[in-house]
Design an enzyme around this catalytic site. Sequence first.
Site, PDB file in Angstrom:
ATOM      1  N   GLU A  85     -25.465  -6.776   3.037  1.00  0.00           N
ATOM      2  CA  GLU A  85     -25.839  -6.943   1.630  1.00  0.00           C
ATOM      3  C   GLU A  85     -24.638  -7.342   0.774  1.00  0.00           C
ATOM      4  O   GLU A  85     -23.510  -6.939   1.060  1.00  0.00           O
ATOM      5  CB  GLU A  85     -26.379  -5.614   1.092  1.00  0.00           C
ATOM      6  CG  GLU A  85     -27.629  -5.166   1.819  1.00  0.00           C
ATOM      7  CD  GLU A  85     -28.136  -3.816   1.340  1.00  0.00           C
ATOM      8  OE1 GLU A  85     -28.996  -3.266   2.009  1.00  0.00           O
ATOM      9  OE2 GLU A  85     -27.674  -3.327   0.299  1.00  0.00           O
ATOM     10  N   CYS A 124     -24.686   8.328   1.793  1.00  0.00           N
ATOM     11  CA  CYS A 124     -24.634   6.863   1.791  1.00  0.00           C
ATOM     12  C   CYS A 124     -25.676   6.253   2.724  1.00  0.00           C
ATOM     13  O   CYS A 124     -25.753   6.608   3.908  1.00  0.00           O
ATOM     14  CB  CYS A 124     -23.233   6.418   2.195  1.00  0.00           C
ATOM     15  SG  CYS A 124     -23.086   4.640   2.434  1.00  0.00           S
ATOM     16  N   CYS A 160     -25.263  -0.417  -2.114  1.00  0.00           N
ATOM     17  CA  CYS A 160     -25.500  -1.091  -0.835  1.00  0.00           C
ATOM     18  C   CYS A 160     -26.094  -0.213   0.259  1.00  0.00           C
ATOM     19  O   CYS A 160     -25.955   0.983   0.251  1.00  0.00           O
ATOM     20  CB  CYS A 160     -24.207  -1.718  -0.353  1.00  0.00           C
ATOM     21  SG  CYS A 160     -23.949  -3.302  -1.133  1.00  0.00           S
ATOM     22  N   CYS A 189     -20.872   8.989   5.960  1.00  0.00           N
ATOM     23  CA  CYS A 189     -20.925   9.826   4.750  1.00  0.00           C
ATOM     24  C   CYS A 189     -22.391  10.191   4.486  1.00  0.00           C
ATOM     25  O   CYS A 189     -23.287   9.359   4.604  1.00  0.00           O
ATOM     26  CB  CYS A 189     -20.340   9.087   3.558  1.00  0.00           C
ATOM     27  SG  CYS A 189     -18.638   8.586   3.833  1.00  0.00           S
ATOM     28  N   CYS A 235     -19.762  -7.972  -5.026  1.00  0.00           N
ATOM     29  CA  CYS A 235     -19.469  -6.845  -4.147  1.00  0.00           C
ATOM     30  C   CYS A 235     -19.843  -7.303  -2.731  1.00  0.00           C
ATOM     31  O   CYS A 235     -21.017  -7.596  -2.473  1.00  0.00           O
ATOM     32  CB  CYS A 235     -20.326  -5.657  -4.588  1.00  0.00           C
ATOM     33  SG  CYS A 235     -20.216  -4.251  -3.494  1.00  0.00           S
ATOM     34  N   CYS A 249     -21.737   1.034   9.262  1.00  0.00           N
ATOM     35  CA  CYS A 249     -20.474   1.756   9.071  1.00  0.00           C
ATOM     36  C   CYS A 249     -20.431   2.937  10.034  1.00  0.00           C
ATOM     37  O   CYS A 249     -21.450   3.545  10.320  1.00  0.00           O
ATOM     38  CB  CYS A 249     -20.377   2.248   7.630  1.00  0.00           C
ATOM     39  SG  CYS A 249     -18.799   3.039   7.245  1.00  0.00           S
TER      40      CYS A 249
END
Length: 354
Positions: free
Chosen positions: A94, A121, A335, A118, A107, A114
């Site tokens: 994104e 997120c 995102c 976290c 951005c 990832c």
Amino acid sequence: MADELIDIKSMNEKELKDFFEDLGQPKFRAGQVFSWLHKGVKTFDEMTNIPSDLRKKLVQTCYISCAAIEKKLISAYDSTVKYLFSFRDGETVESVVMKYHHGYTICVSTQAGCKMGCDFCATGKGGFRRDLRASEILSQIQTAQQDNGIRISNIVLMGMGEPLDNYDNVIRFLELVSCENGLNIGMRHISLSTCGIVPKIYDLADRKLQLTLSVSLHAPNNEIRSRTMPVNKKYPIEELLKACRYYAEKTGRRISFEYAMIDGVNDSDECARELASRIRGILSHVNLIPVNSVSGSDYRKSRGDRLRSFISILERSGITATVRRTLGSDINASCGQLRSSAAKNKAAKGEITG
Ligand code: SAH
Ligand code: SF4
């Protein structure tokens, strides 16, 4: 994916020079091709000042990395545009384009997914797919510029992924995007956001790039931080803040501490006091962000009175803090959410297996 072709858009000017020299081409070819690639051409045929036999040769040996628009959402409130882009292996990421009074900011994502996990997120919850190549980070900007007919002046590396976990490709991207013959976006117009990969913060500091470092702190102590951000178990807050201090001193650049305000988790007055005492003396600024709820976690935004109390405690301690303006709130501009909903739709249609 086994790939024999060369990712020519990730090459810097020096590498292109060597490449064309090896092909027995005149010196100026590298500059011509570099300039086309950074204008955003999608095929070698568009390189009209390159002889056709050389173009044929390039088609056989290289590919031009592009970001194709899979989905596009435009905010009805503030014309923020969010994209889901796909690359040649079908992987998606994104990007978000925002309009500020000083121009357009994008951005961009640095990884598909990832590894950092976290808790608050959406990207973290989706797991890791792969690193993006320098050309793929660059292509997000090129496609966004072409699609909107705009020139982007600022970049934040705050999309999907942890930039310092894809360090070499990110450094290469920074070199390419700031190049005079490329998009020529200076380091002062670029921010990099990290969850706190300590050794890479030292490395970045020693490079003395003029970029802004944003550090996703989100908690004032190890107990809360380790609960919400697993990276803290490897690099505890004391070590992270020591690296931040080093960065600020070495570069003279103000660090931006990101702090997502989560109801009942990290938003008490005591948290504010602890945060103030930890970061006192570091050239920095605190950005408070009311947390966005994501599916699969029950975190909620802090109440308005909590935000106001938190900010006034920081300010009384001499720390500057602001509440980040939220753009594109109707299109989930933070995102990871568009990609995960697209994946769910595909899964529902049976397009994804495994
Ligand atoms: N991996 C990097 C950059 C990408 S995340 C990092 O973590 O810094 C970009 C920013 O969005 C980070 O500050 C991250 O902590 C924040 N973020 C992630 N999920 C969020 C959520 N649900 N609400 C508010 N901010 C969030
Ligand atoms: Fe990764 Fe950043 Fe999300 Fe953490 S907040 S999971 S580091 S993208």
